[in-house]
Design an enzyme around this catalytic site. Structure first.
Site, PDB file in Angstrom:
ATOM      1  N   HIS A  45       0.849  -1.168  -0.068  1.00 49.82           N
ATOM      2  CA  HIS A  45       0.064  -0.141   0.074  1.00 49.82           C
ATOM      3  C   HIS A  45       0.914   1.313  -0.111  1.00 49.82           C
ATOM      4  O   HIS A  45       1.493   1.520   1.006  1.00 49.82           O
ATOM      5  CB  HIS A  45      -0.968  -0.184   1.216  1.00 49.82           C
ATOM      6  CG  HIS A  45      -1.703   1.050   1.393  1.00 49.82           C
ATOM      7  ND1 HIS A  45      -1.655   2.042   2.329  1.00 49.82           N
ATOM      8  CD2 HIS A  45      -2.993   1.498   0.508  1.00 49.82           C
ATOM      9  CE1 HIS A  45      -2.762   2.739   2.330  1.00 49.82           C
ATOM     10  NE2 HIS A  45      -3.431   2.642   1.133  1.00 49.82           N
ATOM     11  N   HIS A  87      -1.018  10.555  -2.782  1.00 50.21           N
ATOM     12  CA  HIS A  87      -2.216  10.223  -2.326  1.00 50.21           C
ATOM     13  C   HIS A  87      -3.369  11.270  -2.088  1.00 50.21           C
ATOM     14  O   HIS A  87      -4.502  11.402  -2.654  1.00 50.21           O
ATOM     15  CB  HIS A  87      -2.196   9.394  -0.833  1.00 50.21           C
ATOM     16  CG  HIS A  87      -3.661   9.005  -0.308  1.00 50.21           C
ATOM     17  ND1 HIS A  87      -4.306   9.804   0.480  1.00 50.21           N
ATOM     18  CD2 HIS A  87      -4.344   8.049  -0.395  1.00 50.21           C
ATOM     19  CE1 HIS A  87      -5.387   9.270   1.023  1.00 50.21           C
ATOM     20  NE2 HIS A  87      -5.391   8.135   0.303  1.00 50.21           N
TER      21      HIS A  87
END
Length: 299
Positions: A45, A87
């Site tokens: 991730h 992100h």
């Protein structure tokens, strides 16, 4: 470009007409992407972001070393239309800059420090080489790790970035990461936006897609929702703390894969594997690798 992909789809759909060898339905099935449901995916991730600054080349490198099956890349788009690995829509959390990504050019963002914040927040994992790390572009990530790596790419906030999907598909084609001779497992595209995924599906139906979901309460799914997701995606991803075994089994019984996020504790990894998930996102791919290694040794 859209016309090109539409022509490809039309050609595929009508292969064999006149000979009766391949029907339109069969042709559609021929280009339908698929992944092995028996292969549990260990998705690093934002890279191995528990150990290194998220969405930097060192984090991705660690993810590979720790046996992550996929490099996960969140996409944002710069003012001059470049796709970068980040992100947030803003620069504030993971760089020493401030403001919206879309208001800055790539050259301006390249001047920022994308690593020092990690050393300050996680001193137990701090390294001097993280100071001054650059924000990488999607192309730089692919050029660094090549076609030997697998990529799990998310279109973040696509409504903010018109043309993001076209740019992504263009880059994947440029680096030959998609196409009829490329394994379906090479690239997975995910998004919370069904519209964004459907745009990708229209441009290239061979790319496997995963619909991301967020639940504020215990997760539920109707049969109608599952059928809709199946019309364009191969799987679902959701916040793991809201699901139970019945939910996992319902998704699996529908034929969809299930990749919950973001699972960092070994006890949770064990539980989800017992329930039957087909993979998961983790900031610590080394932990998940160890869990799966131990489970395989017991069998």
């Amino acid at each position: 470009m859209k016309r090109f992909f539409r022509n490809v789809m039309m050609s595929a759909a009508f292969v064999g007409i006149g000979t009766g060898v391949v029907s339109q339905v069969q042709a559609a099935e021929m280009i339908k992407p698929s992944l092995n449901p028996n292969k549990i995916l260990n998705v690093a991730h934002r890279g191995a972001s528990g150990h290194a600054p998220e969405h930097t080349l060192p984090a991705y490198e660690l993810g590979q070393k720790m046996k992550g099956d996929y490099i996960e890349i969140d996409l944002q788009m710069t003012k001059d239309g470049e796709l970068i690995a980040m992100h947030d829509e803003t620069l504030d959390r993971t760089t020493n800059g401030t403001g919206l990504v879309k208001d800055f050019t790539l050259a301006e963002i390249k001047q920022l420090d994308a690593g020092s914040w990690f050393n300050e927040k996680y001193p137990q994992y701090a390294k001097s080489e993280y100071v001054g790390l650059e924000v990488p572009t999607l192309q730089e990530v692919i050029e660094t790790f090549g076609s030997g790596a697998r990529y799990y790419i998310e279109t973040k906030s696509p409504e903010v970035y018109p043309g993001m999907e076209e740019k992504l598909v263009e880059i994947l084609n440029e680096y030959k990461l998609t196409g009829k001779n490329v394994p379906s497992s090479k690239v997975i595209v995910q998004s919370f936006s069904a519209e964004s995924l459907k745009m990708v599906h229209e441009m290239d139906p061979t790319i496997p897609l995963v619909q991301l979901l967020w639940y504020d309460q215990p997760a539920t799914l109707t049969d109608e929702e599952l059928e809709e997701y199946k019309s364009y995606s191969i799987g679902l991803g959701m916040n793991y703390g809201t699901i139970d075994e019945a939910y996992v089994q319902k998704v699996r019984d529908s034929g969809l894969l299930i990749h919950p996020y973001t699972v960092n504790e070994t006890a949770d990894m064990e539980k989800l594997l017992d329930w039957g998930v087909t993979g998961m996102f983790t900031n610590f791919p080394d932990r998940l690798q160890e869990v799966m290694k131990n489970r395989n040794s017991v069998k």
